[in-house]
Scaffold this active site. Structure first.
Site, PDB file in Angstrom:
ATOM      1  N   ASP A  27     -14.874  -1.825  -9.894  1.00 58.24           N
ATOM      2  CA  ASP A  27     -13.774  -2.291 -10.832  1.00 58.24           C
ATOM      3  C   ASP A  27     -12.492  -1.591 -10.825  1.00 58.24           C
ATOM      4  O   ASP A  27     -11.455  -1.628 -11.617  1.00 58.24           O
ATOM      5  CB  ASP A  27     -14.124  -2.483 -12.250  1.00 58.24           C
ATOM      6  N   ARG A  31     -17.569   2.685 -15.849  1.00 60.70           N
ATOM      7  CA  ARG A  31     -16.062   2.664 -15.355  1.00 60.70           C
ATOM      8  C   ARG A  31     -15.651   4.013 -15.706  1.00 60.70           C
ATOM      9  O   ARG A  31     -14.418   4.403 -15.094  1.00 60.70           O
ATOM     10  CB  ARG A  31     -15.289   1.791 -16.195  1.00 60.70           C
ATOM     11  N   ARG A  56     -12.961  -3.162 -27.173  1.00 65.90           N
ATOM     12  CA  ARG A  56     -12.843  -2.132 -26.189  1.00 65.90           C
ATOM     13  C   ARG A  56     -11.833  -0.821 -26.859  1.00 65.90           C
ATOM     14  O   ARG A  56     -12.659  -0.192 -27.526  1.00 65.90           O
ATOM     15  CB  ARG A  56     -12.017  -2.419 -24.807  1.00 65.90           C
ATOM     16  N   HIS A  74      -9.805  -7.967 -23.799  1.00 66.50           N
ATOM     17  CA  HIS A  74      -8.495  -6.865 -23.531  1.00 66.50           C
ATOM     18  C   HIS A  74      -7.232  -7.701 -24.195  1.00 66.50           C
ATOM     19  O   HIS A  74      -7.067  -8.781 -24.058  1.00 66.50           O
ATOM     20  CB  HIS A  74      -8.183  -6.568 -22.290  1.00 66.50           C
ATOM     21  N   CYS A  93      -4.456  -7.158 -15.024  1.00 66.05           N
ATOM     22  CA  CYS A  93      -5.373  -6.426 -14.747  1.00 66.05           C
ATOM     23  C   CYS A  93      -5.311  -5.600 -13.514  1.00 66.05           C
ATOM     24  O   CYS A  93      -5.627  -4.356 -13.447  1.00 66.05           O
ATOM     25  CB  CYS A  93      -6.879  -6.966 -14.734  1.00 66.05           C
TER      26      CYS A  93
END
Length: 270
Positions: free
Chosen positions: A70, A95, A140, A169, A263
């Site tokens: 990612d 992550r 998040r 997000h 992103c």
């Protein structure tokens, strides 16, 4: 609407999806049993970089790490305002090692990097408007991180609560068009947050759920051109009516991991 929108050159940081994969599920878009075409992901990503450069923007790259699929989603690595870098602390353990690679890039480039104490996923949840930071929470980034961000930058931070897990997000539910306006999907937010946004941006471009599910709000604007998923046709048409020029870029292979144009794009603001 006969408006002349002004493009401002931007500086972007990106990471090639050389090792892109969907190995785990940390959002509703991710299904590890879904095949991923890495070559197609790289081809689509390169088309985004080409589009940025063709429109006069500077693009720099972080070297991808083979064990971090990612890492292509560079926006989550930090938020940079006034040459100051507020780093990341990812919610998902898978992550968290990404932060070290991005921190190293920024430090090598001469920046000091602040490491947050609370979970914070960079521009994924922190959106600079030119006057203040819109800050997402709910899935998040935590409210504690919002307080850290305000103390670090000394700029007002406006907390917004996300309520739909598909828009986990802030940058999947809202993006900045220019210094005065944004586009967003109202139902991604709590009732109070919707009232806040309506008060701040009475002329905002509103998106439908279909626009948002097509990653239409995971877009990047330079004030004139809007780099947008071609699947968000209705939103692109509305942007055109408001004087913006949509630049369609297909990142559908990367959508399989829940990410799109924004992103993949970290903006470095000097």
């Amino acid at each position: 609407m006969s408006l002349t929108r002004v493009r401002r050159p931007r500086r972007f940081l990106v990471c090639e999806p050389r090792h892109f994969a969907v190995r785990y599920a940390i959002n509703p878009w991710m299904h590890p049993d879904t095949p991923v075409d890495v070559d197609l992901a790289q081809e689509q990503w390169r088309s985004l970089i080409d589009a940025y450069r063709a429109h006069g923007h500077t693009v720099e790259s972080v070297e991808p790490a083979p064990d971090l699929p990612d890492m292509v989603f560079a926006a989550n690595s930090a938020v940079v305002v006034g040459g100051r870098v507020f780093g990341s602390l990812f919610h998902a353990p898978e992550r968290r090692p990404e932060s070290t690679h991005y921190d190293t890039w920024f430090k090598t480039a001469g920046y000091e990097v602040y490491r947050p104490e609370s979970v914070c996923e960079g521009e994924g949840d922190l959106v600079w408007t030119g006057r203040y930071l819109l800050a997402g929470t709910g899935f998040r980034t935590t409210r504690e991180a919002h307080r850290e961000v305000q103390e670090f930058f000394g700029r007002p931070v406006i907390s917004l609560t996300l309520v739909d897990p598909h828009f986990y997000h802030l940058d999947t539910a809202l993006f900045v068009l220019d210094d005065d306006n944004v586009a967003y999907y109202p139902e991604a937010f709590s009732p109070g947050s919707r009232e806040v946004l309506a008060g701040l941006f009475p002329d905002a471009v509103l998106a439908t759920r279909e626009d948002a599910l097509a990653f239409g709000l995971n877009s990047v604007s330079d004030g004139r051109h809007v780099f947008i998923a071609p699947q968000a046709e209705a939103l692109a048409a509305r942007l055109g009516e408001h004087g913006y020029l949509p630049v369609p870029v297909d990142l559908s292979e990367l959508h399989k991991a829940g990410g799109g144009i924004k992103c993949c794009t970290q903006e470095i603001r000097s």
